[in-house]
Structure formats: structure tokens, C-alpha cells
Design a protein around this motif. Structure first.
Motif, PDB file in Angstrom:
ATOM      1  N   HIS A   1       0.663  -0.866   0.273  1.00 19.44           N
ATOM      2  CA  HIS A   1      -0.110   0.062   0.449  1.00 19.44           C
ATOM      3  C   HIS A   1       0.936   1.471   0.332  1.00 19.44           C
ATOM      4  O   HIS A   1       1.939   0.856   0.531  1.00 19.44           O
ATOM      5  CB  HIS A   1      -0.659   0.494   1.314  1.00 19.44           C
ATOM      6  CG  HIS A   1      -1.922  -1.085   1.034  1.00 19.44           C
ATOM      7  ND1 HIS A   1      -3.053  -1.005   1.104  1.00 19.44           N
ATOM      8  CD2 HIS A   1      -1.609  -2.552   2.123  1.00 19.44           C
ATOM      9  CE1 HIS A   1      -3.561  -2.170   1.449  1.00 19.44           C
ATOM     10  NE2 HIS A   1      -3.187  -3.264   1.869  1.00 19.44           N
ATOM     11  N   THR A   2       0.644   2.079  -0.889  1.00 21.97           N
ATOM     12  CA  THR A   2       1.350   3.208  -1.032  1.00 21.97           C
ATOM     13  C   THR A   2       0.840   4.599  -0.694  1.00 21.97           C
ATOM     14  O   THR A   2      -0.678   4.948  -0.282  1.00 21.97           O
ATOM     15  CB  THR A   2       1.648   3.430  -2.789  1.00 21.97           C
ATOM     16  OG1 THR A   2       2.857   3.107  -2.842  1.00 21.97           O
ATOM     17  CG2 THR A   2       2.799   5.063  -2.615  1.00 21.97           C
ATOM     18  N   VAL A   3       1.568   5.369   0.488  1.00 28.17           N
ATOM     19  CA  VAL A   3       0.862   6.777   1.628  1.00 28.17           C
ATOM     20  C   VAL A   3       1.263   7.364   1.304  1.00 28.17           C
ATOM     21  O   VAL A   3       2.607   7.721   0.651  1.00 28.17           O
ATOM     22  CB  VAL A   3       0.525   6.041   2.727  1.00 28.17           C
ATOM     23  CG1 VAL A   3       0.046   5.223   3.212  1.00 28.17           C
ATOM     24  CG2 VAL A   3       2.178   6.016   3.516  1.00 28.17           C
ATOM     25  N   THR A   4       1.142   9.123   1.171  1.00 23.98           N
ATOM     26  CA  THR A   4       2.205  10.072   0.879  1.00 23.98           C
ATOM     27  C   THR A   4       2.105  10.717   2.358  1.00 23.98           C
ATOM     28  O   THR A   4       1.882  11.573   2.318  1.00 23.98           O
ATOM     29  CB  THR A   4       0.800  11.492  -0.250  1.00 23.98           C
ATOM     30  OG1 THR A   4      -0.364  10.969   0.860  1.00 23.98           O
ATOM     31  CG2 THR A   4       0.764  10.210  -1.784  1.00 23.98           C
ATOM     32  N   LEU A   5       2.712  10.606   3.501  1.00 22.51           N
ATOM     33  CA  LEU A   5       3.505  11.109   4.236  1.00 22.51           C
ATOM     34  C   LEU A   5       4.267  11.954   4.556  1.00 22.51           C
ATOM     35  O   LEU A   5       3.668  12.878   5.315  1.00 22.51           O
ATOM     36  CB  LEU A   5       3.497   9.289   5.291  1.00 22.51           C
ATOM     37  CG  LEU A   5       3.640   9.734   6.675  1.00 22.51           C
ATOM     38  CD1 LEU A   5       2.344  10.686   8.171  1.00 22.51           C
ATOM     39  CD2 LEU A   5       4.789   8.939   7.685  1.00 22.51           C
ATOM     40  N   ILE A   6       5.206  11.795   4.092  1.00 24.13           N
ATOM     41  CA  ILE A   6       6.588  12.582   3.875  1.00 24.13           C
ATOM     42  C   ILE A   6       5.958  13.934   3.354  1.00 24.13           C
ATOM     43  O   ILE A   6       5.893  15.163   3.262  1.00 24.13           O
ATOM     44  CB  ILE A   6       7.390  12.067   3.260  1.00 24.13           C
ATOM     45  CG1 ILE A   6       7.449  10.421   3.994  1.00 24.13           C
ATOM     46  CG2 ILE A   6       8.427  12.737   3.559  1.00 24.13           C
ATOM     47  CD1 ILE A   6       8.545  11.173   5.002  1.00 24.13           C
ATOM     48  N   ASP A   7       5.475  13.859   2.132  1.00 22.66           N
ATOM     49  CA  ASP A   7       4.167  14.978   1.244  1.00 22.66           C
ATOM     50  C   ASP A   7       3.886  15.830   2.489  1.00 22.66           C
ATOM     51  O   ASP A   7       3.989  17.665   2.249  1.00 22.66           O
ATOM     52  CB  ASP A   7       3.570  14.729   0.163  1.00 22.66           C
ATOM     53  CG  ASP A   7       3.899  14.003  -0.922  1.00 22.66           C
ATOM     54  OD1 ASP A   7       5.127  13.738  -0.512  1.00 22.66           O
ATOM     55  OD2 ASP A   7       3.398  13.792  -1.853  1.00 22.66           O
ATOM     56  N   GLY A   8       3.216  15.374   3.238  1.00 26.93           N
ATOM     57  CA  GLY A   8       2.290  16.348   3.829  1.00 26.93           C
ATOM     58  C   GLY A   8       3.341  16.792   5.208  1.00 26.93           C
ATOM     59  O   GLY A   8       2.908  17.809   5.444  1.00 26.93           O
ATOM     60  N   ASN A   9       4.178  15.792   6.163  1.00 26.62           N
ATOM     61  CA  ASN A   9       5.198  16.326   6.334  1.00 26.62           C
ATOM     62  C   ASN A   9       5.925  17.323   6.426  1.00 26.62           C
ATOM     63  O   ASN A   9       5.926  18.189   6.802  1.00 26.62           O
ATOM     64  CB  ASN A   9       5.660  14.831   7.178  1.00 26.62           C
ATOM     65  CG  ASN A   9       5.258  14.748   8.169  1.00 26.62           C
ATOM     66  OD1 ASN A   9       4.655  14.329   8.061  1.00 26.62           O
ATOM     67  ND2 ASN A   9       6.082  13.548   8.846  1.00 26.62           N
TER      68      ASN A   9
ATOM     69  N   GLY B   1       5.729  18.979  -0.685  1.00 28.92           N
ATOM     70  CA  GLY B   1       5.867  18.216  -1.777  1.00 28.92           C
ATOM     71  C   GLY B   1       4.606  17.246  -2.474  1.00 28.92           C
ATOM     72  O   GLY B   1       3.795  17.213  -1.460  1.00 28.92           O
ATOM     73  N   SER B   2       5.767  16.531  -3.600  1.00 31.75           N
ATOM     74  CA  SER B   2       4.513  16.316  -4.155  1.00 31.75           C
ATOM     75  C   SER B   2       4.998  14.719  -4.229  1.00 31.75           C
ATOM     76  O   SER B   2       4.958  13.379  -5.488  1.00 31.75           O
ATOM     77  CB  SER B   2       4.069  16.431  -5.044  1.00 31.75           C
ATOM     78  OG  SER B   2       4.534  16.150  -6.253  1.00 31.75           O
ATOM     79  N   GLY B   3       6.502  14.283  -3.467  1.00 25.33           N
ATOM     80  CA  GLY B   3       7.447  13.491  -4.267  1.00 25.33           C
ATOM     81  C   GLY B   3       6.552  11.626  -4.350  1.00 25.33           C
ATOM     82  O   GLY B   3       6.809  10.614  -4.496  1.00 25.33           O
ATOM     83  N   SER B   4       6.156  12.006  -2.580  1.00 23.53           N
ATOM     84  CA  SER B   4       4.990  10.440  -2.140  1.00 23.53           C
ATOM     85  C   SER B   4       4.476  10.437  -3.348  1.00 23.53           C
ATOM     86  O   SER B   4       4.234   8.986  -3.848  1.00 23.53           O
ATOM     87  CB  SER B   4       4.780  11.165  -1.127  1.00 23.53           C
ATOM     88  OG  SER B   4       5.799  11.359  -0.053  1.00 23.53           O
ATOM     89  N   LEU B   5       3.740  11.301  -3.725  1.00 23.30           N
ATOM     90  CA  LEU B   5       2.547  11.062  -4.206  1.00 23.30           C
ATOM     91  C   LEU B   5       2.702  10.580  -5.754  1.00 23.30           C
ATOM     92  O   LEU B   5       2.035   9.759  -7.089  1.00 23.30           O
ATOM     93  CB  LEU B   5       0.882  11.934  -4.703  1.00 23.30           C
ATOM     94  CG  LEU B   5       0.114  12.230  -5.744  1.00 23.30           C
ATOM     95  CD1 LEU B   5      -0.515  11.100  -4.961  1.00 23.30           C
ATOM     96  CD2 LEU B   5      -0.217  13.473  -5.720  1.00 23.30           C
ATOM     97  N   ARG B   6       3.686  11.566  -6.633  1.00 22.96           N
ATOM     98  CA  ARG B   6       4.147  10.815  -8.243  1.00 22.96           C
ATOM     99  C   ARG B   6       4.837   9.500  -8.561  1.00 22.96           C
ATOM    100  O   ARG B   6       4.479   8.956  -8.759  1.00 22.96           O
ATOM    101  CB  ARG B   6       5.388  12.164  -8.508  1.00 22.96           C
ATOM    102  CG  ARG B   6       4.655  13.542  -8.512  1.00 22.96           C
ATOM    103  CD  ARG B   6       4.130  14.101  -9.657  1.00 22.96           C
ATOM    104  NE  ARG B   6       2.913  13.107 -10.435  1.00 22.96           N
ATOM    105  CZ  ARG B   6       1.896  13.060 -10.522  1.00 22.96           C
ATOM    106  NH1 ARG B   6       1.775  13.821  -9.453  1.00 22.96           N
ATOM    107  NH2 ARG B   6       1.504  12.373 -10.980  1.00 22.96           N
ATOM    108  N   ALA B   7       5.714   9.644  -7.037  1.00 27.90           N
ATOM    109  CA  ALA B   7       6.516   8.190  -7.169  1.00 27.90           C
ATOM    110  C   ALA B   7       5.524   7.477  -7.421  1.00 27.90           C
ATOM    111  O   ALA B   7       5.723   6.384  -7.414  1.00 27.90           O
ATOM    112  CB  ALA B   7       6.934   8.147  -6.130  1.00 27.90           C
ATOM    113  N   GLY B   8       3.960   7.283  -5.693  1.00 25.01           N
ATOM    114  CA  GLY B   8       3.130   6.387  -5.617  1.00 25.01           C
ATOM    115  C   GLY B   8       2.587   5.709  -6.812  1.00 25.01           C
ATOM    116  O   GLY B   8       2.455   4.687  -7.761  1.00 25.01           O
TER     117      GLY B   8
END
Length: 256
Positions: free
Chosen positions: A128-136, A139-146
Motif C-alpha cells: 500500500h502506498t501512502v503520502t505521509l512525507i508529502d504532508g510532513n 511537496g508531491s514526491g510521495s504521490l508522484r512516485a506512488g
């Protein structure tokens, strides 16, 4: 026994004792790396939680349209990408963020063991992919990589591309994965992945809403940090004695 022989045995025992202490220290450092890095990825402060909540609100707006899952997605609401046979007696549920350094630490230590067990048909891993670091960190790297990882699933290349993303993870504060060009460049490390279809999927953000829905499920289940790893429902991140050998034994015992 001569004094010389006794002295030699004492020296050998001392060397062995020193080596054992070195091994214990190395293992302690390994565990500390995973646990310590995980703290970086935990929502601990109210201010951080507020930022994430705000971001989640924005995400829900972006994902108001239909949510499309990648090919072969499974689990509740089709939010997991499976690796390994459905017939496996053990299931490893992994919640990860491609920007999270603790997730990279987990992958670096356990990747070969997990891959070995899934290939042997003894384990089914559900990612499962999440976007925790984008929130912390914004940015959008978590989302884009996911999204890119989900695109690789359509091509049947998820596991290999997933591994490439963690092997080449930039520093946590560097939002390099926000660049679709960078993600497509890394896809070149996986044979046959950089097709026009894959590039379009990455650039269009085809699975953005799906990733955002996955992160909401992560929060709804009460998880607060990445990686969150469960073996048949048991949270392995609470086990300070966990090693690749122990994980392998747990899975093999379940298969007996």
C-alpha cells in the motif's frame, strides 16, 4: 598445561568475546536504524497532524472523481498491489512511502528475504502506498512516485520498479520524486518498462486519486507511521528482535 598455552587460550577467548560484542553492537545499530528512522516518519506533534489533516482535506477534493485502480490490485477497495500467489499461507501487508527513509531501511534489510519467500510461493506481499512525507515536509514526491509505481503494475513490472525507487531514494528533504521525468528515467533500469503507455500514465497522474484513497485508508485504520508492516495481521514493527532470518522462519513455520 604450559603458561604459554594458557595464555594462548586466554587470548583466543578474548578475541572471541570481542568479536561477539562487535556482532551484538552491529545488530543493535541495525535495529536502531530502522526504529530510529521510523520515528522520523511518525506523526507525533499536533502541528504535524494538523498539516497532514489539511493536506488530506485537499486530497479528498482532488479525488472527488472516480477512483481507478491499477491492473491486478487487490484487498479492501482494491488498494493493495500484490506480489506472490494468492494461495500463499502467509500475507505480509506493507504500508510504505517512497520518500520515507525508514521505509528504505526496511526494504534494504528485508527485500531479498521477502522476494525469496514470494518467489517460493510461501508469502503474498500486499503493498500500500501512502503520502505521509508529502504532508510532513510538503511537496508531491510521495504521490508522484506512488502513481508511477501503480503505472508499473499495469506493465507487470511493479516489484522491480518498487525496488528501484527505494534503491535510488533521494534524501528525505529532497523532493526529487516530484519530477515525472526523474521517475521515467529510473524506469529505464527495469527492462521493458519505459513504454509510451507507461510514460503517459505517469505524466497524466492516472492513479493519483487511488494513491490518495490509499492514504486515507491508512489513516482510517489508525496507522501513524511508515513503514507499517503486518504479518498475518501482527504488527512486526513492534518486534525489536525482528531480523530477516526470524521473518523467514515465521513464514516457513506457517507453511508447515
Amino acid at each position: 598445561m604450559s603458561e604459554k598455552n594458557r595464555e594462548g587460550k586466554r587470548t583466543a577467548r578474548e578475541r572471541l568475546a570481542v568479536e561477539r560484542e562487535k556482532q551484538k553492537a552491529a545488530e543493535k545499530r541495525r535495529r536502531t536504524l530502522i526504529v530510529g528512522a521510523a520515528v522520523v516518519c511518525v506523526l507525533g506533534l499536533a502541528a504535524v497532524i494538523g498539516v497532514v489533516a489539511a493536506n488530506s482535506g485537499d486530497d479528498s477534493g482532488d479525488s472527488s472523481g472516480p477512483v481507478t485502480a491499477p491492473k491486478g490490485a487487490s484487498g479492501k477497495d482494491d488498494l493493495a498491489i500484490p506480489v506472490g500467489p494468492a494461495s500463499a499461507k502467509s500475507t505480509l501487508t506493507v504500508w510504505e512511502d517512497f520518500r520515507c527513509p525508514a521505509c528504505k531501511s526496511f526494504e534494504d534489510n528485508y527485500r531479498s528475504t521477502i522476494n525469496e519467500l514470494t518467489e517460493a510461493g510461501k508469502l503474498r506481499a500486499e503493498y500500500h502506498t501512502v503520502t505521509l512525507i508529502d504532508g510532513n515536509l510538503r511537496g508531491s514526491g510521495s504521490l508522484r512516485a506512488g502513481n508511477a509505481a501503480a503505472c508499473s503494475q499495469d506493465a507487470g513490472k511493479f516489484r522491480d520498479y518498487h525496488d528501484v525507487l527505494f534503491e535510488n531514494q533521494p534524501p528525505e528533504s529532497d523532493d526529487a520524486y516530484a519530477s515525472n521525468d526523474k521517475l521515467i528515467e529510473l524506469a529505464g533500469k527495469v527492462d521493458g518498462l519505459t513504454t509510451d503507455t507507461f510514460k503517459k500514465c505517469v505524466n497524466d497522474g492516472t492513479y493519483d486519486s487511488w494513491i490518495q484513497k490509499s492514504y486515507k485508508a491508512f489513516q482510517d485504520e489508525g496507522h501513524t507511521g511508515t513503514p507499517t508492516v503486518l504479518l498475518d495481521g501482527k504488527n512486526l514493527m513492534n518486534d525489536n528482535t525482528l531480523t530477516p532470518a526470524k521473518l523467514k522462519k515465521m513464514v516457513e513455520d506457517a507453511n508447515k
